[in-house]
Design a protein around this motif. Sequence first.
Motif, short mmCIF file in Angstrom:
data_model
loop_
_atom_site.label_atom_id
_atom_site.label_comp_id
_atom_site.label_asym_id
_atom_site.label_seq_id
_atom_site.Cartn_x
_atom_site.Cartn_y
_atom_site.Cartn_z
N PRO A 36 12.48 7.36 -9.19
CA PRO A 36 12.58 7.20 -10.65
C PRO A 36 13.49 8.29 -11.20
CG PRO A 36 10.28 7.21 -9.90
CD PRO A 36 11.12 7.67 -8.75
N SER A 37 14.33 7.95 -12.17
CA SER A 37 15.28 8.90 -12.75
C SER A 37 14.74 9.47 -14.05
CB SER A 37 16.62 8.22 -13.02
OG SER A 37 17.20 7.73 -11.83
N ALA A 42 0.83 -1.20 0.00
CA ALA A 42 0.00 0.00 0.00
C ALA A 42 0.87 1.26 0.00
CB ALA A 42 -0.92 0.00 1.22
N PRO A 43 0.39 2.35 -0.61
CA PRO A 43 1.18 3.58 -0.64
C PRO A 43 1.29 4.23 0.74
CG PRO A 43 -0.99 3.96 -1.58
CD PRO A 43 -0.88 2.48 -1.34
N GLU A 44 2.47 4.81 1.03
CA GLU A 44 2.71 5.53 2.27
C GLU A 44 3.41 6.84 1.95
OE1 GLU A 44 4.99 3.09 4.88
OE2 GLU A 44 3.42 1.58 5.16
N ALA A 45 3.13 7.87 2.74
CA ALA A 45 3.78 9.16 2.54
C ALA A 45 5.27 9.04 2.82
CB ALA A 45 3.15 10.20 3.45
N PHE A 46 6.08 9.79 2.04
CA PHE A 46 7.53 9.75 2.22
C PHE A 46 8.15 11.08 1.86
CE2 PHE A 46 11.84 9.39 0.67
CZ PHE A 46 12.45 8.63 1.64
N SER A 47 9.16 11.47 2.62
CA SER A 47 10.10 12.52 2.26
C SER A 47 11.38 12.27 3.05
CB SER A 47 9.55 13.92 2.57
OG SER A 47 9.53 14.15 3.97
N PHE A 48 12.48 12.85 2.61
CA PHE A 48 13.73 12.66 3.33
C PHE A 48 13.63 13.25 4.73
CE2 PHE A 48 18.43 13.77 3.83
CZ PHE A 48 18.75 12.50 4.29
N GLY A 100 8.14 10.08 -6.96
CA GLY A 100 8.74 11.37 -7.29
C GLY A 100 9.99 11.59 -6.47
N PRO A 101 10.58 12.77 -6.53
CA PRO A 101 11.81 13.05 -5.77
C PRO A 101 11.57 13.01 -4.27
CG PRO A 101 10.98 15.07 -6.76
CD PRO A 101 10.16 13.94 -7.33
N GLY A 102 12.47 12.36 -3.55
CA GLY A 102 12.28 12.19 -2.11
C GLY A 102 12.63 13.42 -1.29
#
Length: 538
Positions: free
Chosen positions: A223-224, A36-42, A117-119
């Motif tokens: 993804p690049s 399942a999708p989860e929110a992410f950022s560095f 997308g970008p982290g």
Amino acid sequence: MPNRRRFLTSATAAATLAALGIPPQAMAAGRIRMGAPEAFSFDTLVARARDMAKTPYNPRNKVPRDILDQIDYEAHGKIKFNTAYAPFANGPGQFPLTFFHLGKFFLVPVRMHILDGPGNAPTRAREILYDDRYFDMPADSPAHKLPAGSGFAGFRFQESRLADQQKKDWRRNDWIAFLGASYFRAIGDQYQYGLSARGIAIDAAIADKKEEFPDFTHFFFEPSAADSDTVVAYALLEGPSVTGAYRFTMRRTEGVTMEIDKSLFLRRDVERLGLAPATSMYWFSEAVKGAGVDWRPEVHDSDGLAIWSGNGEHVWRPLNNPPHTMASAFAGSSLHGFGLLQRDRDFDHYQDGVMYQRRPSLWVEPLEDWGEGTVQLIEIKTDDEIHDNIVAMWVPKAKAVAGSSYRLRYRLYWQKDEPFPTPLARCVATRLGNGGQPGQPRPPNVRKFMVEFKGAPLEKLPFGARPEAVLSASRGHFSYIFTEPVPDGVAGHWRAQFDLAVDGDEPVDMRLFLRDKGEALTETWLFQYHPFKTSPVY
């Protein structure tokens, strides 16, 4: 029925990925099962590591150990990732992603996630759920007994899928690998793996204390862009004494360059905290070798530690296989960089098909001032080439106590040579032998040293000039000190020769450079000599 189930799963996954903004081709046409999708950022990953450090360490290994123990070296070698399931095999970006399987020697499950997308901005992540069908393996492999979702041992980025496949098929060639604890490796411009880097080193070579090996437990992949030569991955690190969040920006050009941004949080006190560590193997070289120890002239992944100190001095410290574990520290405030290098590139010096002459050098460049501390070198006695017995790392001066945190940015260069070579002549060989003079009785407890330098400043010496050997030692006394050109006809190739007389078996630290008219011509050679009564036997 199984084929239909897989088809329906693939269709559902592809639709969900499209809704998330993740191109279906990133998941190898949707054939991989996703969580399942989860929110992410560095930033949230850093916060997660910080919060984890406030709680006791709780290993989350839920994979049946009895099954993993059956996946021994032989069984593990028969398990290969099926590149038909490789994320990014059809884009976006150039570099497909493949995975290592768990086994007896890789027990800790690592969770792999793909970002949409970008982290460095809020985005979403989905876990790649383990399934044995992603791997080619014998029908009777014990790996088939592992439950779905068990996790992976590590990952690799393959070479460019856009390259000339006749010369470099991405399915058979990779350029970076993360496997085991916090270890990772990359190939250099010689297309050869060798030494490893690590996320962190905890209490390496502390007497009566077991070294701790924290694990990367989660990875997140961006993804690049289609034409990008760069991949970005994020990692969560955890161990009994530390937690951490990492961003790896990895660029594949002639060699490999990595920019690392990491935040670390200590759960408990650490006696020796090694930051930006590199781990290598050194068994023997032309410097010291026991008679008949091996048929090859030299065996090592790296032959020395190079340091570019804050005061501008370039130092070369040849590696040792010591009689017992040794730890050496070199002042490094305002450090420009350091690295474990493989300078000897002559095949005839190794005579081995494993290509030691092509092993990459690894250089560490701080991207900001790390403050006060030391570059520390750990050398461990070994009797074979299968052991990584060398560690080089940065150790802060301040005590590493529970509750401390660290933020570091640095760059790693995996290539043939150091990226910022000294303009001075470099040390190219260190040789030891019996002291004294030919044809005369050899004095006891005396060793002869030949240290060779080569480079432009020595080429520019006026005709008839002879450079001065500037020499010092922690104990003992010198004799027969002189310099001379090496009689090989190569311009700028000189050597310093001297005898060292010393009693006792305590190590001797020496320092040498060549100068002319008060001006340094060479980098500084450091050496730790371990006196021995007879020829060494490893």
